[in-house]
Design a protein around this motif. Structure first.
Motif, PDB file in Angstrom:
ATOM      1  N   VAL A 349      41.178  21.377  14.845  1.00  0.00           N
ATOM      2  CA  VAL A 349      42.410  21.259  14.063  1.00  0.00           C
ATOM      3  C   VAL A 349      42.617  19.811  13.603  1.00  0.00           C
ATOM      4  O   VAL A 349      42.978  19.564  12.437  1.00  0.00           O
ATOM      5  CB  VAL A 349      43.608  21.748  14.900  1.00  0.00           C
ATOM      6  N   LEU A 350      42.393  18.847  14.478  1.00  0.00           N
ATOM      7  CA  LEU A 350      42.546  17.448  14.095  1.00  0.00           C
ATOM      8  C   LEU A 350      41.550  17.049  13.023  1.00  0.00           C
ATOM      9  O   LEU A 350      41.861  16.237  12.126  1.00  0.00           O
ATOM     10  CB  LEU A 350      42.381  16.554  15.332  1.00  0.00           C
ATOM     11  N   LYS A 352      40.387  19.018  10.628  1.00  0.00           N
ATOM     12  CA  LYS A 352      40.889  19.562   9.366  1.00  0.00           C
ATOM     13  C   LYS A 352      42.068  18.750   8.840  1.00  0.00           C
ATOM     14  O   LYS A 352      42.182  18.484   7.635  1.00  0.00           O
ATOM     15  CB  LYS A 352      41.320  21.024   9.587  1.00  0.00           C
ATOM     16  N   MET A 353      42.955  18.348   9.741  1.00  0.00           N
ATOM     17  CA  MET A 353      44.117  17.550   9.323  1.00  0.00           C
ATOM     18  C   MET A 353      43.670  16.197   8.775  1.00  0.00           C
ATOM     19  O   MET A 353      44.227  15.708   7.779  1.00  0.00           O
ATOM     20  CB  MET A 353      45.074  17.355  10.513  1.00  0.00           C
ATOM     21  N   ALA A 354      42.672  15.570   9.418  1.00  0.00           N
ATOM     22  CA  ALA A 354      42.190  14.282   8.934  1.00  0.00           C
ATOM     23  C   ALA A 354      41.535  14.424   7.569  1.00  0.00           C
ATOM     24  O   ALA A 354      41.706  13.574   6.676  1.00  0.00           O
ATOM     25  CB  ALA A 354      41.204  13.692   9.944  1.00  0.00           C
ATOM     26  N   ALA A 356      42.240  16.713   5.280  1.00  0.00           N
ATOM     27  CA  ALA A 356      43.295  16.965   4.278  1.00  0.00           C
ATOM     28  C   ALA A 356      44.038  15.672   3.938  1.00  0.00           C
ATOM     29  O   ALA A 356      44.388  15.426   2.770  1.00  0.00           O
ATOM     30  CB  ALA A 356      44.265  18.026   4.806  1.00  0.00           C
ATOM     31  N   LYS A 357      44.283  14.816   4.914  1.00  0.00           N
ATOM     32  CA  LYS A 357      44.979  13.562   4.662  1.00  0.00           C
ATOM     33  C   LYS A 357      44.128  12.631   3.808  1.00  0.00           C
ATOM     34  O   LYS A 357      44.641  11.955   2.899  1.00  0.00           O
ATOM     35  CB  LYS A 357      45.327  12.899   5.995  1.00  0.00           C
TER      36      LYS A 357
END
Length: 364
Positions: A349-350, A352-354, A356-357
């Protein structure tokens, strides 16, 4: 010759040491007589074990180093003499009043340490009134021997620790290194310094050995086969010949030395060593005809494999310092798997978040 093959033969009360000179000839280097009398008898022999040693020195309470005497060619021969030979006192005034009978030598137990390469005696100890049954074992720089004291009517254990010397507290530093040879020769090595103590046991000893681990880091336990056929594991520190004894009128210097020895973990010396029920590794089993105990490493540093043989055969695992490198039997593998899955999901999850950012930053 460092590559020469040496062997020895025990025959007619003597240890004869040889060196192989060629494929068809062996030269005798010398012999050591261990049973000179007609009534002398060899009751047991023990050899230095080929086991790893974690440290070649013992750290004392004042930070000095006591160097261990490690000789792979050491042979321990235990002999008994029946006694009875005339042994008159040189001074008749030393006799008891009214004692006009001829005095005779008591039965004696002799423990001889032989270097089988140089055919020399490294150390010899005699125990008056000692006799069979007697057993011996060698562990690192320790020699243990158990025997029956005919005068006290009890089983006793003698403990010998062999040392090469002592390095003082400030004798070893980055700026000061003691001179020592890189190699050791049996022909030029001085005899060891031997420290000795005697301890009494409540049960007769039938066999004697010690634990063995993969790297020699775990504590050493002495394995005692005691009547009526049980195996007890005794911490070797309980039989340490350096166990201090303090007199009531000891000086201040001796008191400080006693305190430093206690800081090492040495217990005050008492002649009697109790065998507690929790030290019995054979549980409630009785090993019929117990005659020998063998120990081998299990591949794990914490665990030693024991095998006691006689008419019966008994084997078990023993952890002298506890099972510090084993997972407990009640360990929750399901919880461990759940934690790994949770950490893997969180990392995904982290990630994917990184991603996207970073993408949103590129569009700015």
């Amino acid at each position: 010759n460092a590559t020469a093959l040496h062997f020895h033969v025990i025959k007619d009360g003597a240890v004869r040491c040889f060196r192989v000179a060629s494929a068809s000839r062996a030269d005798e280097l010398g012999s050591v007589v261990v049973a000179p009398g007609a009534s002398d008898e060899i009751v047991d022999v023990a050899y230095a074990e080929d086991a790893p040693v974690s440290s070649k020195a013992s750290i004392l309470g004042d930070d000095s180093l006591l160097l261990k005497y490690l000789n792979p060619h050491l042979l321990v021969v235990v002999t008994t003499s029946a006694g009875g030979e005339a042994a008159p006192l040189l001074d008749a005034r030393l006799r008891a009043a009214g004692d006009d009978a001829d005095q005779t030598e008591p039965p004696t137990l002799h423990v001889t340490l032989v270097d089988t390469v140089s055919a020399t005696v490294a150390h010899r100890a005699s125990v008056p009134h000692g006799g069979a049954p007697a057993h011996a074992a060698v562990s690192e720089n320790w020699v243990l021997y158990a025997y029956w004291n005919h005068k006290a009517k009890r089983s006793e254990v003698g403990s010998l620790s062999l040392h090469e010397g002592l390095i003082e507290r400030f004798g070893l530093s980055p700026f000061k290194v003691p001179e020592q040879a890189a190699t050791r020769s049996a022909w030029t090595a001085p005899p060891p310094v031997a420290l000795q103590r005697t301890f009494a046991l409540a049960k007769p000893v039938l066999a004697l050995s010690s634990t063995r681990t993969a790297r020699g880091i775990a504590s050493k336990h002495v394995l005692l086969g005691v009547a009526p056929g049980q195996v007890a594991a005794l911490d070797r520190r309980a039989l340490d010949p350096r166990r201090p004894s303090l007199e009531d009128d000891a000086s201040r210097k001796e008191q400080k030395k006693h305190e430093r020895e206690l800081m090492e973990g040495l217990r005050p010396y008492t002649p009697f060593v109790p065998l507690l029920p929790r030290q019995t590794v054979s549980y409630d089993k009785r090993i019929l005809g117990l005659a020998e105990i063998r120990a081998a490493d299990s591949g794990l540093e914490s665990t030693s494999l024991l095998l006691a043989t006689g008419v019966d055969v008994f084997g078990c695992r023993h952890a002298p310092s506890g099972a510090f490198d084993l997972i407990a039997d009640d360990f929750s593998y399901a919880l461990l798997l759940l934690l790994l899955l949770g950490m893997s999901f969180g990392a995904y999850v982290l990630k994917k978040m990184a991603a996207a950012k970073n993408l949103s930053l590129l569009w700015m």
